[in-house]
Design a protein around this motif. Structure first.
Motif, PDB file in Angstrom:
ATOM      1  N   ALA A 159      40.403  42.993  48.294  1.00  0.00           N
ATOM      2  CA  ALA A 159      40.210  43.863  49.222  1.00  0.00           C
ATOM      3  C   ALA A 159      39.020  43.428  50.216  1.00  0.00           C
ATOM      4  CB  ALA A 159      40.660  45.651  49.542  1.00  0.00           C
ATOM      5  N   LYS A 160      37.693  43.608  49.191  1.00  0.00           N
ATOM      6  CA  LYS A 160      36.283  43.072  49.472  1.00  0.00           C
ATOM      7  C   LYS A 160      36.507  41.766  49.552  1.00  0.00           C
ATOM      8  CE  LYS A 160      31.666  43.458  48.219  1.00  0.00           C
ATOM      9  NZ  LYS A 160      30.653  43.670  46.983  1.00  0.00           N
ATOM     10  N   LEU A 161      37.038  40.678  49.225  1.00  0.00           N
ATOM     11  CA  LEU A 161      37.316  39.212  49.222  1.00  0.00           C
ATOM     12  C   LEU A 161      38.048  38.549  50.276  1.00  0.00           C
ATOM     13  CD1 LEU A 161      37.111  36.795  48.707  1.00  0.00           C
ATOM     14  CD2 LEU A 161      39.602  36.343  47.252  1.00  0.00           C
ATOM     15  N   GLY A 162      39.200  39.664  50.972  1.00  0.00           N
ATOM     16  CA  GLY A 162      40.185  39.478  51.863  1.00  0.00           C
ATOM     17  C   GLY A 162      39.151  39.849  53.232  1.00  0.00           C
ATOM     18  N   SER A 163      38.355  40.861  53.275  1.00  0.00           N
ATOM     19  CA  SER A 163      37.642  41.594  54.208  1.00  0.00           C
ATOM     20  C   SER A 163      36.490  40.272  54.308  1.00  0.00           C
ATOM     21  CB  SER A 163      36.892  42.456  53.980  1.00  0.00           C
ATOM     22  OG  SER A 163      36.170  43.370  54.727  1.00  0.00           O
ATOM     23  N   ALA A 164      35.818  39.387  53.509  1.00  0.00           N
ATOM     24  CA  ALA A 164      35.143  38.359  53.717  1.00  0.00           C
ATOM     25  C   ALA A 164      35.452  37.547  54.029  1.00  0.00           C
ATOM     26  CB  ALA A 164      33.982  37.808  52.109  1.00  0.00           C
ATOM     27  N   CYS A 165      36.877  36.800  53.673  1.00  0.00           N
ATOM     28  CA  CYS A 165      37.413  35.321  54.774  1.00  0.00           C
ATOM     29  C   CYS A 165      37.877  35.921  55.807  1.00  0.00           C
ATOM     30  CB  CYS A 165      38.688  35.425  54.029  1.00  0.00           C
ATOM     31  SG  CYS A 165      38.192  35.120  52.381  1.00  0.00           S
ATOM     32  N   GLU A 166      38.187  37.148  56.853  1.00  0.00           N
ATOM     33  CA  GLU A 166      38.876  37.868  57.801  1.00  0.00           C
ATOM     34  C   GLU A 166      37.454  37.751  58.625  1.00  0.00           C
ATOM     35  OE1 GLU A 166      40.808  40.382  57.879  1.00  0.00           O
ATOM     36  OE2 GLU A 166      42.291  40.031  56.222  1.00  0.00           O
ATOM     37  N   HIS A 167      35.905  38.393  58.293  1.00  0.00           N
ATOM     38  CA  HIS A 167      34.910  39.107  59.248  1.00  0.00           C
ATOM     39  C   HIS A 167      33.944  38.307  58.718  1.00  0.00           C
ATOM     40  CE1 HIS A 167      37.175  42.440  59.651  1.00  0.00           C
ATOM     41  NE2 HIS A 167      37.051  42.107  58.609  1.00  0.00           N
ATOM     42  N   TRP A 168      33.881  37.454  57.911  1.00  0.00           N
ATOM     43  CA  TRP A 168      32.568  36.580  57.728  1.00  0.00           C
ATOM     44  C   TRP A 168      32.769  34.805  57.733  1.00  0.00           C
ATOM     45  CZ3 TRP A 168      27.409  37.536  58.163  1.00  0.00           C
ATOM     46  CH2 TRP A 168      27.273  38.786  58.144  1.00  0.00           C
ATOM     47  N   GLY A 169      33.653  34.510  57.194  1.00  0.00           N
ATOM     48  CA  GLY A 169      34.347  33.120  56.967  1.00  0.00           C
ATOM     49  C   GLY A 169      33.362  32.313  55.923  1.00  0.00           C
ATOM     50  N   PHE A 170      32.032  33.507  54.728  1.00  0.00           N
ATOM     51  CA  PHE A 170      31.676  33.105  54.124  1.00  0.00           C
ATOM     52  C   PHE A 170      31.647  34.058  53.209  1.00  0.00           C
ATOM     53  CE2 PHE A 170      29.989  29.279  56.570  1.00  0.00           C
ATOM     54  CZ  PHE A 170      29.650  28.543  55.717  1.00  0.00           C
ATOM     55  N   PHE A 171      31.127  33.533  52.440  1.00  0.00           N
ATOM     56  CA  PHE A 171      30.886  34.764  50.933  1.00  0.00           C
ATOM     57  C   PHE A 171      29.899  34.208  49.613  1.00  0.00           C
ATOM     58  CE2 PHE A 171      34.948  33.401  49.478  1.00  0.00           C
ATOM     59  CZ  PHE A 171      35.293  33.917  48.008  1.00  0.00           C
ATOM     60  N   GLN A 172      29.296  35.166  49.319  1.00  0.00           N
ATOM     61  CA  GLN A 172      27.970  34.449  47.702  1.00  0.00           C
ATOM     62  C   GLN A 172      28.976  35.106  46.332  1.00  0.00           C
ATOM     63  OE1 GLN A 172      24.492  33.895  47.457  1.00  0.00           O
ATOM     64  NE2 GLN A 172      23.540  35.233  49.646  1.00  0.00           N
ATOM     65  N   LEU A 173      29.368  33.950  45.848  1.00  0.00           N
ATOM     66  CA  LEU A 173      30.712  34.274  44.764  1.00  0.00           C
ATOM     67  C   LEU A 173      29.765  34.018  42.742  1.00  0.00           C
ATOM     68  CD1 LEU A 173      33.453  34.944  43.485  1.00  0.00           C
ATOM     69  CD2 LEU A 173      33.585  32.272  43.137  1.00  0.00           C
ATOM     70  N   VAL A 174      29.589  35.387  42.212  1.00  0.00           N
ATOM     71  CA  VAL A 174      29.195  36.005  41.461  1.00  0.00           C
ATOM     72  C   VAL A 174      29.500  35.858  40.025  1.00  0.00           C
ATOM     73  CG1 VAL A 174      26.986  36.879  42.692  1.00  0.00           C
ATOM     74  CG2 VAL A 174      28.316  38.185  41.538  1.00  0.00           C
ATOM     75  N   ASN A 175      29.143  36.394  39.295  1.00  0.00           N
ATOM     76  CA  ASN A 175      30.138  35.513  37.903  1.00  0.00           C
ATOM     77  C   ASN A 175      30.817  35.012  37.774  1.00  0.00           C
ATOM     78  OD1 ASN A 175      28.074  37.726  36.406  1.00  0.00           O
ATOM     79  ND2 ASN A 175      28.739  39.244  38.128  1.00  0.00           N
ATOM     80  N   HIS A 176      30.850  33.731  38.437  1.00  0.00           N
ATOM     81  CA  HIS A 176      31.389  32.953  38.691  1.00  0.00           C
ATOM     82  C   HIS A 176      32.546  32.195  37.320  1.00  0.00           C
ATOM     83  CE1 HIS A 176      28.344  30.963  38.213  1.00  0.00           C
ATOM     84  NE2 HIS A 176      28.072  30.849  39.641  1.00  0.00           N
ATOM     85  N   GLY A 177      31.667  32.240  36.061  1.00  0.00           N
ATOM     86  CA  GLY A 177      31.720  32.057  35.693  1.00  0.00           C
ATOM     87  C   GLY A 177      31.483  30.888  34.694  1.00  0.00           C
ATOM     88  N   LEU A 178      31.071  29.240  35.550  1.00  0.00           N
ATOM     89  CA  LEU A 178      30.520  28.482  35.155  1.00  0.00           C
ATOM     90  C   LEU A 178      29.372  28.528  34.065  1.00  0.00           C
ATOM     91  CD1 LEU A 178      32.068  28.555  38.194  1.00  0.00           C
ATOM     92  CD2 LEU A 178      30.051  26.216  38.181  1.00  0.00           C
ATOM     93  N   ASP A 179      29.603  27.752  33.311  1.00  0.00           N
ATOM     94  CA  ASP A 179      28.674  27.394  32.364  1.00  0.00           C
ATOM     95  C   ASP A 179      26.739  27.607  32.620  1.00  0.00           C
ATOM     96  OD1 ASP A 179      27.706  27.291  29.524  1.00  0.00           O
ATOM     97  OD2 ASP A 179      26.755  25.301  30.256  1.00  0.00           O
ATOM     98  N   GLY A 180      25.930  28.170  32.355  1.00  0.00           N
ATOM     99  CA  GLY A 180      24.375  28.494  33.132  1.00  0.00           C
ATOM    100  C   GLY A 180      23.801  26.567  32.426  1.00  0.00           C
ATOM    101  N   GLY A 181      24.389  26.619  30.894  1.00  0.00           N
ATOM    102  CA  GLY A 181      23.414  25.109  30.766  1.00  0.00           C
ATOM    103  C   GLY A 181      24.354  24.113  31.411  1.00  0.00           C
ATOM    104  N   LEU A 182      25.319  23.981  32.075  1.00  0.00           N
ATOM    105  CA  LEU A 182      26.115  22.756  32.710  1.00  0.00           C
ATOM    106  C   LEU A 182      25.395  23.405  34.023  1.00  0.00           C
ATOM    107  CD1 LEU A 182      28.332  20.718  33.671  1.00  0.00           C
ATOM    108  CD2 LEU A 182      29.631  22.395  34.305  1.00  0.00           C
ATOM    109  N   LEU A 183      25.031  23.912  34.965  1.00  0.00           N
ATOM    110  CA  LEU A 183      23.980  23.886  36.138  1.00  0.00           C
ATOM    111  C   LEU A 183      22.618  23.801  36.127  1.00  0.00           C
ATOM    112  CD1 LEU A 183      25.933  27.488  37.756  1.00  0.00           C
ATOM    113  CD2 LEU A 183      26.759  25.515  37.901  1.00  0.00           C
TER     114      LEU A 183
END
Length: 359
Positions: A74-98
């Motif tokens: 629900a929070k994701l949907g609200s961000a997409c509706e009212h902002w069109g932007f959000f910051q994604l954390v704990n996304h699972g991408l490997d820290g070493g790769l980044l």
């Protein structure tokens, strides 16, 4: 990617001039070349550190956790509706790769110009190093050097434009591309749940998850108030993922008629909705105008990854979201949609507004 633009018959002006070289020259001349001077910057107010103007933060680990998924969706949907932007954390991408991709990109842009030009954009091309989307010799230019690459599907890559220096660049970019494809698919699943539509119906427009990357190097400019890193625009795709390579900020978003600066959370991906997703959701999700500004003393480096539409698909409001035929946008095929976006010369929300049916 080259085949896409051949098919669309979009023509660009050959521009391999390095902004980094121009920035170095300014230290001697003190003058910004006229093609880079943007008089409109002073006309737009910018909001800085004002309460209420912080991007929503979405936690991927909560989306994936059955205990918290409904609330976070629900929070994701609200961000997409009212902002069109959000910051994604704990996304699972490997820290070493980044860390490796940040290191590789930084090293590439530190190479001598002649070595970067080994992967220069060819005449009327789109992939490679240089200026992109230059339509005329009179067009104002952005204060940025770019490396643009088609990254997925794998079989459509043009490796001639993938740098071989540093030696790890290609493998690192390949792994990063795959991990972002997985993140994209996961986000679409939760967006479909929020919208109440079939996941396959939403994903169908992005069959194969076509993907490209624009790696940006913004040199510092002593007269930063005269230039723009990227002109105000929306993205003509489904979603965009932005990774800060260094800690220099510059992304600004237009909200409530004013610009405000984004403070990126370390390690987060800044995600924004593109034009295609606004059309598919019949305007429920918003594609927001944004731009990049320049730091007067520090370089800024970012990597933007675009999840694009499949050119063989039809783009229009999803039938599940329509009531009594109240579609707000035209229906176009993928080629026509993408060609129209570039023909509009990436000017603000001009293209999206042209697709509205005037309901």
């Amino acid at each position: 990617m080259a085949e896409i633009f051949d098919k669309m018959k979009v023509e660009f002006i050959d521009q391999n001039e390095s902004v980094q070289v121009i920035a170095d020259n300014i230290r001697d001349t003190g003058e910004v070349p006229e093609r880079y001077v943007r008089s409109e910057i002073k006309a737009d107010p910018v909001i800085v550190d004002v309460e209420g103007y912080n991007l929503p933060v979405i936690d991927m680990s909560r989306l994936l956790n059955p205990e918290f998924s409904e609330e976070e969706t629900a929070k994701l949907g609200s961000a997409c509706e009212h902002w069109g932007f959000f910051q994604l954390v704990n996304h699972g991408l490997d820290g070493g790769l980044l860390q490796q991709i940040k290191s590789d990109i930084t090293e590439f842009f530190s190479l001598p110009l002649e070595e970067k030009l080994a992967v220069a954009i060819p005449p009327n091309g789109i992939q490679g190093f240089g200026h992109h989307f230059v339509f005329s010799k009179e067009q104002k230019l952005d204060w940025v050097d770019m490396l643009f690459l088609a990254t997925r599907p794998v079989e459509e890559r043009s490796l001639a434009f993938w740098p071989t220096k540093p030696s790890t660049f290609r493998d690192t970019l390949d792994m990063y591309s795959l991990e972002l494809a997985n993140v994209s698919a996961q986000l679409f699943k939760f967006m479909a749940n929020n919208l109440g539509v079939n996941k396959e119906g939403l994903l169908g427009t992005f069959k194969g998850l076509p993907q490209s990357m624009r790696i940006n190097y913004y040199p510092p400019c002593s007269q930063a108030n005269k230039v723009l890193g990227l002109s105000p625009h929306t993205d003509g795709v489904g979603m965009t993922f932005l990774l800060q390579v260094n800690d220099v900020e510059g992304l600004q978003i237009r909200k409530d008629g004013k610009w405000f600066s984004v403070k990126a959370i370390p390690g987060a991906l800044v995600v924004n909705i593109g034009d295609a997703l606004e059309v598919l959701t019949n305007g429920q999700y918003k594609s927001i105008e944004h731009r990049a500004v320049i730091n007067p003393v520090k370089e800024r480096i970012t990597i933007a990854t675009f999840l694009s539409v499949n050119l063989g698909c039809t783009i229009g409001p999803l039938q599940e979201l329509l009531k009594a035929g109240e579609a707000r946008y035209k229906v176009l095929d993928g080629v026509e949609f993408t060609k129209g976006y570039f023909a509009a010369k990436l000017e603000g929300r001009r293209y999206l507004e042209s697709l509205k049916l005037g309901i």
